[in-house]
Structures are given as C-alpha cells and as structure tokens.
Design a protein around this motif. Sequence first.
Motif, PDB file in Angstrom:
ATOM      1  N   UNK A   1       6.206   9.170  -7.670  1.00 14.76           N
ATOM      2  CA  UNK A   1       6.922  10.121  -6.810  1.00 14.76           C
ATOM      3  C   UNK A   1       6.659   9.926  -5.335  1.00 14.76           C
ATOM      4  N   UNK A   2       6.317  11.005  -4.649  1.00 15.79           N
ATOM      5  CA  UNK A   2       6.101  10.950  -3.208  1.00 15.79           C
ATOM      6  C   UNK A   2       4.638  10.663  -2.870  1.00 15.79           C
ATOM      7  N   UNK A   3       3.780  10.644  -3.889  1.00 16.51           N
ATOM      8  CA  UNK A   3       2.357  10.464  -3.605  1.00 16.51           C
ATOM      9  C   UNK A   3       1.667  11.753  -3.184  1.00 16.51           C
ATOM     10  N   UNK A   4       2.304  12.887  -3.502  1.00 15.42           N
ATOM     11  CA  UNK A   4       1.684  14.177  -3.183  1.00 15.42           C
ATOM     12  C   UNK A   4       0.792  14.581  -4.341  1.00 15.42           C
ATOM     13  N   UNK A   5      -0.487  14.305  -4.220  1.00 14.03           N
ATOM     14  CA  UNK A   5      -1.405  14.491  -5.344  1.00 14.03           C
ATOM     15  C   UNK A   5      -2.049  15.873  -5.285  1.00 14.03           C
ATOM     16  N   UNK A   6      -1.759  16.675  -6.314  1.00  9.14           N
ATOM     17  CA  UNK A   6      -2.291  18.038  -6.355  1.00  9.14           C
ATOM     18  C   UNK A   6      -3.380  18.092  -7.415  1.00  9.14           C
ATOM     19  N   UNK A   7      -4.594  18.337  -6.977  1.00 10.68           N
ATOM     20  CA  UNK A   7      -5.740  18.341  -7.887  1.00 10.68           C
ATOM     21  C   UNK A   7      -6.001  19.776  -8.356  1.00 10.68           C
TER      22      UNK A   7
ATOM     23  N   UNK B  46       0.851  -1.185   0.000  1.00  9.43           N
ATOM     24  CA  UNK B  46       0.000   0.000   0.000  1.00  9.43           C
ATOM     25  C   UNK B  46       0.888   1.235   0.000  1.00  9.43           C
ATOM     26  N   UNK B  47       0.304   2.353  -0.335  1.00 13.00           N
ATOM     27  CA  UNK B  47       1.057   3.607  -0.381  1.00 13.00           C
ATOM     28  C   UNK B  47       0.181   4.734   0.112  1.00 13.00           C
ATOM     29  N   UNK B  48       0.798   5.670   0.809  1.00 13.11           N
ATOM     30  CA  UNK B  48       0.052   6.839   1.248  1.00 13.11           C
ATOM     31  C   UNK B  48       0.041   7.891   0.144  1.00 13.11           C
ATOM     32  N   UNK B  49      -1.112   8.446  -0.104  1.00 20.11           N
ATOM     33  CA  UNK B  49      -1.245   9.601  -1.000  1.00 20.11           C
ATOM     34  C   UNK B  49      -1.788  10.762  -0.182  1.00 20.11           C
ATOM     35  N   UNK B  50      -1.137  11.907  -0.309  1.00 21.44           N
ATOM     36  CA  UNK B  50      -1.673  13.111   0.335  1.00 21.44           C
ATOM     37  C   UNK B  50      -2.330  13.932  -0.760  1.00 21.44           C
TER      38      UNK B  50
ATOM     39  N   UNK C 118       2.350  12.993  -8.171  1.00 21.35           N
ATOM     40  CA  UNK C 118       3.387  12.515  -7.229  1.00 21.35           C
ATOM     41  C   UNK C 118       4.242  13.573  -6.597  1.00 21.35           C
ATOM     42  N   UNK C 119       3.694  14.738  -6.285  1.00 26.40           N
ATOM     43  CA  UNK C 119       4.487  15.850  -5.781  1.00 26.40           C
ATOM     44  C   UNK C 119       4.836  16.774  -6.933  1.00 26.40           C
ATOM     45  N   UNK C 120       5.163  18.027  -6.626  1.00 25.64           N
ATOM     46  CA  UNK C 120       5.263  19.060  -7.668  1.00 25.64           C
ATOM     47  C   UNK C 120       6.309  18.771  -8.733  1.00 25.64           C
ATOM     48  N   UNK C 121       7.244  17.852  -8.474  1.00 22.48           N
ATOM     49  CA  UNK C 121       8.341  17.624  -9.415  1.00 22.48           C
ATOM     50  C   UNK C 121       8.020  16.670 -10.558  1.00 22.48           C
ATOM     51  N   UNK C 122       6.837  16.087 -10.584  1.00 18.74           N
ATOM     52  CA  UNK C 122       6.546  15.123 -11.656  1.00 18.74           C
ATOM     53  C   UNK C 122       5.652  15.769 -12.711  1.00 18.74           C
ATOM     54  N   UNK C 123       5.664  15.231 -13.940  1.00 20.18           N
ATOM     55  CA  UNK C 123       4.847  15.809 -15.003  1.00 20.18           C
ATOM     56  C   UNK C 123       3.351  15.798 -14.669  1.00 20.18           C
ATOM     57  N   UNK C 124       2.684  16.870 -15.062  1.00 21.17           N
ATOM     58  CA  UNK C 124       1.246  17.010 -14.839  1.00 21.17           C
ATOM     59  C   UNK C 124       0.490  16.188 -15.890  1.00 21.17           C
ATOM     60  N   UNK C 125      -0.653  15.649 -15.514  1.00 19.78           N
ATOM     61  CA  UNK C 125      -1.509  14.955 -16.483  1.00 19.78           C
ATOM     62  C   UNK C 125      -2.846  15.698 -16.570  1.00 19.78           C
ATOM     63  N   UNK C 126      -3.422  15.692 -17.774  1.00 19.38           N
ATOM     64  CA  UNK C 126      -4.740  16.309 -17.923  1.00 19.38           C
ATOM     65  C   UNK C 126      -5.789  15.381 -17.322  1.00 19.38           C
ATOM     66  N   UNK C 127      -6.982  15.901 -17.097  1.00 24.10           N
ATOM     67  CA  UNK C 127      -8.062  15.094 -16.522  1.00 24.10           C
ATOM     68  C   UNK C 127      -8.289  13.832 -17.356  1.00 24.10           C
TER      69      UNK C 127
END
Lengths: 180, 435
Positions: free
Chosen positions: B316-322, B240-244, B286-295
């Motif tokens: 990445x780190x699992x930092x999900x920015x919506x 499992x992995x944590x996503x924030x 995955x945190x601000x350093x990974x490529x953005x994906x469209x919806x």
Amino acid sequence: MSKQLDAKAPWTPATGTRARIDEALRRYPTKASAIMPCIWAIQDELGHVPPAGVDLLVAELGVTRARVHEVLSFYTMFRTEPQADHVLQVCHNISCHILGARPLIAHLEKRLGVRLGETTPDGRFALEGVECLGACGHGPCLQLGKHLYEHLTPEKADALLDSLRRGQVPRADTDRELED
Amino acid sequence: MSPNDYRMLSARFGRRDGHKLAVYEAEGGYRALRKVLGGMSPAQVREEVKAAGLRGRGGAGFPAGVKWGFVPEGADQVYFFVNADESEPGTFKDRYLLDYDPHQTIEGTIISCYAVRASLCFVYIRGEFGWLIDRVQKAVDEAYAAGYLGRDILGSGYDLEMIVHKGAGAYICGEETGLINSVTGTKGQPSIKPPFPAVSGFLGKPTIVNNVETVASVPFIVNEGAAAYRAFGTEKSPGTKLFSVSGPVKRPGVYEIPLGLPFREFFNDWLGGMTDGEKLKAVIVGGSSVPVLSAGEIMNCNLDYESLGQAGTMLGSGGMIVIPESSDMVELIQVLMHFYFDESCGQCTPCREGTGWLHRIVKRLRGGEGTAEDLDLLEHVCNGMMGLTICPLADAAVMPMRSFLAGFRPEFEALIQETASAGPQSRWPRGEREA
Ligand SMILES: Cc1cc2nc3c(=O)[nH]c(=O)nc-3n(C[C@H](O)[C@H](O)[C@H](O)COP(=O)(O)O)c2cc1C
Ligand code: SF4
Ligand code: FES
C-alpha cells in the motif's frame, strides 16, 4: 476569524483577495477549474463564503449557482456559515486513537463544556473530530487553522486553551515551516 | 543494516535547512534535470524509469514508466498531477518529503512531466496541510526564479507551468480520477475507468497522476541509472520505500528502507520494538485500507510487494500502524468503519449503503446490542461491496473489516457473549464520544 457580513450591504473583496482571484483565473486552464483557489481566497478573507461570495464566484467563473454550492458542500473545509473564533480539530482516526485521542477529546469536552461537534455559547471555541491529519506518528494531534499541534496531552491542551483565551496562538510543532 | 545506509529519498529529513534551494543544489540537486534537458529524449527518460522498475508509491504499486508509456504519442496537450493528498490513515511520508526536501519532489516532477511532454502540472496538496502548502509554494517560486520552471527551461526549449493546488478536505480526492475531477471545478467524485486518465483525463486530455514519493525517486534514477536503483530492493520490488510508522513503538517516524527488509529486523533494530509495557498484537502495514496481520504473521514477512502479498496483505502506501496488545480490535474497526462511511462519496450504492451498514453493525456490537448473526451479516455486507464499485474505496473498507473478523474473531465473539450475559451497555465510557 470569521466576519459577519450584513447580508444586504454590498461586499467587495479586499485587494489581496482580488489579486488571488485574478491570479487563479490567469493560471488555471479554464475559468471553472479555478473555483477552489477562488473559494480559498474568499474564505481566507472572511472565514467563510457568504452569499455575496457565491455571487462573486458565479459572476467571475461563469458557472451556475448550483455548481458553486455543489463544490462548497462537497469539501469539509469550505464553510458557508461564520465559524467560531478558534476551531479546534482533533484527529480521531486510528493511530491517534491508539495513542490516546479519546481521553484527549473527553478532556477538551470537559474543559470547554461542549460535546464534540459543538461551539461554546460565546462563539469563541468549536470542537470538531476530524479524520487523519497526516501526523499519525506524532499523535494525538490537533489542528487550529494553519497550525498543527502534535504529541498532545491533557496538560498541553490546557496550556493551549489558556493561551488562546489570552488572545495568543502558541507556537505549534509545525510552525518552523512558517518561520524559515 | 542501519537506517543511514539507504538514503536516496530521505537524505535531508530532519534537517533545518534541507528545504532551501541553495542547500539542495550544493548537494547535487537539479543535476538530473540538467542531464535530462541537456540530451535525453522523453522516451529515453521513460525507458530508464521503466528499466529501474520504479513502482507507484501511492498505494497500487503500478510501474511508473509503464504508466507514462500509455500517453498517446503526439498528444497536443498532456497534464500531470502530483498526488500530495496524503489522507490514508497511518500515512505521513509525503508530508516529510515536501517538508524537508520540497526541491527533490519538484525536480522529480519536472523530469516526469518532460518524460510525458506535459506542459502544465498541478501539485495537489491536501488542504489540512496549510503550513506545508506555504513551504512548497515558496520552493516552487524559487525554482521559477532559478529557471527550472516556466518558459524555455535551462535554454532547452521545454516549457512547464507548475500550480500548487490546495485541496479542501476529502479523502476521496486522493483517488486519481477524484483528484482530477476536483480540479475541473466539480465535486471530487471518481469516474469509471476506462478510459484511463493516461488516455483521457483532465479536460479530456491525457493525464498522468503520480504520488509524491514516486516522482521524488526519479532524480536518483536519472543520476545514477536503473542498475544503481535496482541494487536496492528485490527483483519485483526494486529500490527503497518510505514507511511511516505510528503506534506505541520506541521510535515512530518515517523510515526509508531497502525493499525486502525483514519486518522482524525493521521492528526490533530500527523501531526499537514496543514502548515499555506494551506487547505487539497486530500490524496494518500499508495504510488503513489493507488487511491487518497478527504479530505472528507479520514477523515472518519481508517488507516488499511480493512477500506482503503472499501473506494476504498489501504494501500500500507504507503507512504502518502498530497495534498493541492493549488495543480492543472491535473498537479499532469501529473507528475505521466510521472513517470509510464518512468519506464515501456516495455515488455507488454498494459503497454508500455498505459502509453505512458496516459502521452501524459494529457500533451496535460495541453498544452491547450485538447478536451472533451480526458476524455473518458483516460478511454478507462485505460480499455485496467488494469489487462492485466505481473506485476501490468500498474495497478499502472491506479489506480491514474482513481481516479484523478473520484474524480476531474471538474478540468479536467475546463481546457478543458478554452482551448475552450482561445485557446492553455503552462501551464508550460516559461523557466520551460516540463514533
Ligand atoms: C480512496 C483512495 C484514496 C487514495 N488516496 C491517495 C493519496 O492520498 N495519495 C496517493 O498518492 N494516492 C492515493 N490513491 C491512489 C491513487 O488513486 C493513484 O493510484 C496514485 O496516486 C497513483 O500514483 P502512483 O502510481 O505514483 O502510486 C488513493 C486511491 C483510493 C482508491
Ligand atoms: S466506491 Fe464509494 S467512494 Fe468510490 S466512487 Fe463509489 S461511492 Fe464514491
Ligand atoms: S491518525 Fe491521527 S493524524 Fe493520522
């Protein structure tokens, strides 16, 4: 928060500070490796690291003055000048930005009469923009020393300022950690 | 599937008492440590973690057991660092682990240290987490008092010291060699690899750096075994992995998910979708350093290393920015470029100068002074940075920049068009900050 020291008067660290420095020197594997905890000990007492603090670090750690300044200047949280009584650090990174950090900062600028990065003329408040504070899902957020205020709105920010002006640091969302 | 079905890391999240030693012990805490010290060799622990396929949760996803195996056999002194510098924008999961359940991380750290025969470990916590440092220090003190740390742990003859180290505000100290250098008493600037820290790190000795979540996963693996761990996740992304999750979704926060979960399901059922009135535009997963994906792109992904890799991004780190439809992508990339420019440690010319140029060009675009050539210029600067520096911070700036340009080019072009017809104008409303 910060104490202004007379540059000429000798300074001896408070008992608690001395104990923290001694503990760091005992536990860290080399004297030089204890520099960060020693700086924190001094800064927690004085609010910044004055020249007398640098002297102490040079003497205790056996490192050069240049090395001490190198470390002091590398990190954003270490200070060599006295600070405002309340340093308000607002996150302006991406998640907080999406959740309204910009209008929050504009509101604080208006209320304090200063721009981001400035200190009020009476030296009571400084307003700083900082990078992600690890509260992205709880933004916008603001850090004040050890306290982290989350889910801020202009109204909540006003209440915070009013309370600080009355000399009270209100309970922050993370203060639970300090209480139990 | 519901969030409550998968709680090996987050069982005590959100509880008022979960950080206390007595509670942790009552719920099976320190059982794994007893099992290890009661009869497993360091090599056996390493093998179990390797078999579980646990991948580093700090960003790069390197298998933990494999990394541990790089420590030379018979080394006289080994150091261990727990990376709790958590500064990647969008990431706040390690904070939850240390806040609600510090003993789980401490137990996992002790076992990990034993696996590589370390005798001293540092828990390096970012300085801004002042309140959290106090909490972790208290928990470490409790662990010492209970005999889980210090000399002759549980009568096994194994000695381990644990120091809670407070950082002082520098994103770059999250990079493992920057982290190590920071504790030696110099500037926290990264060093060139090789040598890798596992061979020559802190004070020239073998040193392992692992993320908080990585070590926190270890007690479960020891208790239940590699097979039980692999029952979660996919072949290449076990566990499992944590996503924030941040941004305007109905239920932001930290979630533990079985890897492989379809994003669509996570987004709709777990997060409850967007807040009323908002529409999904893009996700940085995955945190601000990974490529953005469209919806459209993210909706077809599963949340695991391989599926996200195929889609051109990283877990990445699992930092999900919506990101909602109402956000201006050029504005967001300006915020990010400001960040990387600010945090570049300045050692490598492509990074020091490149992050500065990226920031200045985007700022110029938004200031109403952009030209059509600027978009090519941004590409050109990116090409001069990627893969050419001591540490991956330069890449971390390039990946969002390139992906914002590639995926949302019309927004950049519209801005330039507008400028051409209306003339220069400030894009931050009056009185607000200039990033
Ligand atoms: C610029 C930069 C910042 C990083 N920040 C962090 C961080 O805050 N926390 C973290 O665990 N890893 C961070 N990393 C990754 C570490 O270098 C390292 O790979 C990781 O701590 C190893 O642990 P893991 O194998 O358990 O993931 C960062 C890397 C880079 C290049
Ligand atoms: S890539 Fe940037 S942050 Fe990394 S070492 Fe070079 S200058 Fe420093
Ligand atoms: S972006 Fe503001 S706390 Fe992370």
